[in-house]
Design an enzyme around this catalytic site. Sequence first.
Site, mmCIF file in Angstrom:
data_model
loop_
_atom_site.group_PDB
_atom_site.id
_atom_site.type_symbol
_atom_site.label_atom_id
_atom_site.label_comp_id
_atom_site.label_asym_id
_atom_site.label_seq_id
_atom_site.Cartn_x
_atom_site.Cartn_y
_atom_site.Cartn_z
ATOM 1 N N LYS A 13 31.064 16.089 0.617
ATOM 2 C CA LYS A 13 32.199 16.526 1.452
ATOM 3 C C LYS A 13 33.442 16.815 0.616
ATOM 4 O O LYS A 13 34.097 17.826 0.810
ATOM 5 C CB LYS A 13 32.591 15.441 2.474
ATOM 6 C CG LYS A 13 31.621 15.209 3.586
ATOM 7 C CD LYS A 13 32.228 14.309 4.659
ATOM 8 C CE LYS A 13 32.671 12.938 4.143
ATOM 9 N NZ LYS A 13 31.566 12.058 3.731
ATOM 10 N N ARG A 88 35.776 9.201 12.185
ATOM 11 C CA ARG A 88 34.527 8.494 11.888
ATOM 12 C C ARG A 88 34.103 7.574 13.023
ATOM 13 O O ARG A 88 33.022 6.982 12.947
ATOM 14 C CB ARG A 88 34.717 7.630 10.650
ATOM 15 C CG ARG A 88 34.389 8.287 9.337
ATOM 16 C CD ARG A 88 34.774 7.312 8.236
ATOM 17 N NE ARG A 88 33.980 7.433 7.065
ATOM 18 C CZ ARG A 88 34.368 8.054 5.938
ATOM 19 N NH1 ARG A 88 35.536 8.643 5.864
ATOM 20 N NH2 ARG A 88 33.584 8.076 4.906
HETATM 21 P P1 ADP Z 1 32.502 8.374 1.516
HETATM 22 O O1 ADP Z 1 32.403 9.580 2.404
HETATM 23 O O2 ADP Z 1 31.720 8.535 0.254
HETATM 24 O O3 ADP Z 1 32.229 7.078 2.215
HETATM 25 P P2 ADP Z 1 35.424 8.451 1.535
HETATM 26 O O4 ADP Z 1 36.251 8.713 0.336
HETATM 27 O O5 ADP Z 1 35.469 9.444 2.620
HETATM 28 O O6 ADP Z 1 33.968 8.249 0.946
HETATM 29 O O7 ADP Z 1 35.819 7.019 2.171
HETATM 30 C C1 ADP Z 1 35.854 5.852 1.384
HETATM 31 C C2 ADP Z 1 36.161 4.642 2.260
HETATM 32 O O8 ADP Z 1 37.460 4.793 2.867
HETATM 33 C C3 ADP Z 1 35.222 4.408 3.442
HETATM 34 O O9 ADP Z 1 34.049 3.717 3.075
HETATM 35 C C4 ADP Z 1 36.130 3.581 4.375
HETATM 36 O O10 ADP Z 1 36.239 2.250 3.952
HETATM 37 C C5 ADP Z 1 37.488 4.228 4.172
HETATM 38 N N1 ADP Z 1 37.714 5.320 5.167
HETATM 39 C C6 ADP Z 1 37.838 6.644 4.896
HETATM 40 N N2 ADP Z 1 38.023 7.348 6.034
HETATM 41 C C7 ADP Z 1 38.016 6.452 7.054
HETATM 42 C C8 ADP Z 1 38.125 6.560 8.471
HETATM 43 N N3 ADP Z 1 38.279 7.749 9.077
HETATM 44 N N4 ADP Z 1 38.070 5.415 9.194
HETATM 45 C C9 ADP Z 1 37.915 4.227 8.608
HETATM 46 N N5 ADP Z 1 37.768 4.055 7.285
HETATM 47 C C10 ADP Z 1 37.816 5.147 6.500
#
Ligand code: ADP
Length: 187
Positions: A13, A88
């Site tokens: 992504k 999410r």
């Molecule tokens: P990945 O898609 O590889 O899990 P991200 O960089 O998108 O990596 O997210 C890393 C972490 O940040 C997630 O595992 C979560 O802990 C937190 N996070 C990111 N976006 C959200 C969200 N929309 N709601 C809750 N936690 C989030």
Amino acid sequence: MRVVLMGPPGAGKGTQAAVVSGKLAVPHISTGDIFRANVSEGTELGRTAKRYMDAGDYVPDEVTNAMVRDRLAAPDASAGFLLDGYPRTTAQVGELDDMLAARGTSLDHVVELTVDVDEVVARLLARAQEQGRSDDDEQVVRRRLELYAEQTAPLTDSYAARGLLVRIDGMGSIDSVTDRILSALGG
Ligand code: ADP
């Protein structure tokens, strides 16, 4: 154009969002990147988020929603955005709809990148070695994939029912996936 990019951890992504947002000339807004920036800066938000991120858990909705609300209120997001990693959860879907409705706007497309799970675990473990992300060890990776399957993947059904969802095969070269996304968005 207002676009959400979804897909399991390791689907690519972030990589795709960086390129696609450039082509669409809209800001790339990644909740994971914003959390990580706060962790490096040692802000209070960063300290809160780190506890959840290190365990592979989602940061609580109230914290995440407030952060996205602020970011979407910035002038550069008024004409469009590419949201990566948000929403999410079901509550986040509702919040995002409300934030946009308050401005008389709504989402144009939701893109879901689909990938093979074994491939994704291999990619994430390779990334752990290259970048040293503390949430990329195998147990945490599996936890993040589980959470995605339980809480986030089902959200695509509601977007599909609203006619917003495009599913894109996320396997193959970076360029070929980018081309698929851009053609699905009509670009
Ligand atoms: P990945 O898609 O590889 O899990 P991200 O960089 O998108 O990596 O997210 C890393 C972490 O940040 C997630 O595992 C979560 O802990 C937190 N996070 C990111 N976006 C959200 C969200 N929309 N709601 C809750 N936690 C989030």
